[in-house]
Design an enzyme around this catalytic site. Structure first.
Site, PDB file in Angstrom:
ATOM      1  N   GLN A   9      -5.072   4.863  -2.138  1.00 14.39           N
ATOM      2  CA  GLN A   9      -3.694   4.488  -1.834  1.00 14.39           C
ATOM      3  C   GLN A   9      -3.340   4.893  -0.409  1.00 14.39           C
ATOM      4  O   GLN A   9      -2.858   5.994  -0.159  1.00 14.39           O
ATOM      5  CB  GLN A   9      -2.716   5.119  -2.825  1.00 14.39           C
ATOM      6  N   PHE A  10      -3.576   3.964   0.530  1.00 15.94           N
ATOM      7  CA  PHE A  10      -3.299   4.238   1.936  1.00 15.94           C
ATOM      8  C   PHE A  10      -1.823   4.488   2.197  1.00 15.94           C
ATOM      9  O   PHE A  10      -1.457   5.134   3.181  1.00 15.94           O
ATOM     10  CB  PHE A  10      -3.824   3.098   2.831  1.00 15.94           C
ATOM     11  N   THR A  11      -0.950   4.022   1.317  1.00 19.36           N
ATOM     12  CA  THR A  11       0.493   4.175   1.536  1.00 19.36           C
ATOM     13  C   THR A  11       0.951   5.634   1.455  1.00 19.36           C
ATOM     14  O   THR A  11       2.084   5.931   1.821  1.00 19.36           O
ATOM     15  CB  THR A  11       1.308   3.315   0.545  1.00 19.36           C
TER      16      THR A  11
END
Length: 148
Positions: A78-80
Site C-alpha cells: 500500500q504505497f498510499t
C-alpha cells in the site's frame, strides 16, 4: 517502511473477482515502502510484528504473540501509506518508493516473515485489490521503521 497492523478474525484480498489471498485469525498488514528503506528496516519490522503481544491469554490480557496462537498473516502492499497531504486536497505520493524498488522490498519483507514459520498470504503488487477483513477488537497499530 510503514506497516498498518490489524488484528483480524479473518481477512482476504480479491483481484478481478478472484480471491488470491485468504487467512483466518492473525494479522492483516498494509505495507508501504519509501526511498531509503533497507534490510534493517525490514528486519526491525518483522521482529516487531512477530513478537507483538496483542492476542489475549487465558486471563483476557493482551499477552500472546501471533506465533503463540498459531496465527496467519495477509500482507498487502500500500504505497498510499506515504501520502503527503500538507498542500492542497490531492495527496502527493512522492515519498513512496518507485514501483520496481517497492516490489523487491515487499517480496523480501514477506520472505523474512515466512522465514519465521508463520503462514503468509499476499495481495498482488500494483493491482486494484479489494481487501475484506473482520477487525478483531478492533486492534490496529501503526509501525514505522524510522520511529524506533
Amino acid at each position: 517502511m510503514r506497516v498498518v497492523l490489524q488484528r483480524v478474525a479473518h481477512a482476504s484480498v480479491t483481484v478481478d473477482g478472484e480471491i488470491i489471498g485468504k487467512i483466518q485469525r492473525g494479522f492483516l498488514l498494509l505495507v508501504g515502502v519509501t526511498h531509503d528503506d533497507a534490510m534493517d528496516d525490514m528486519e526491525y519490522l518483522v521482529r516487531k510484528i512477530v513478537q507483538m503481544r496483542i492476542f489475549e491469554d487465558e486471563e483476557g490480557k493482551l499477552n500472546r504473540s501471533i506465533q503463540d496462537i498459531g496465527g496467519e498473516i495477509l500482507s498487502v502492499s500500500q504505497f498510499t501509506l506515504y501520502a503527503d497531504t500538507k498542500k492542497g486536497n490531492r495527496p502527493s505520493f512522492s515519498k513512496a518508493a518507485p514501483g520496481d524498488v517497492a516490489l523487491k522490498m515487499f517480496e523480501q519483507f514477506n520472505g523474512l516473515l515466512r522465514d519465521t514459520g508463520i503462514p503468509v498470504e499476499t495481495g498482488q503488487f500494483g493491482a486494484d485489490m479489494k481487501v475484506e477483513l473482520l477487525n478483531d477488537g478492533p486492534v490496529t497499530i501503526l509501525l514505522d521503521s524510522k520511529n524506533r
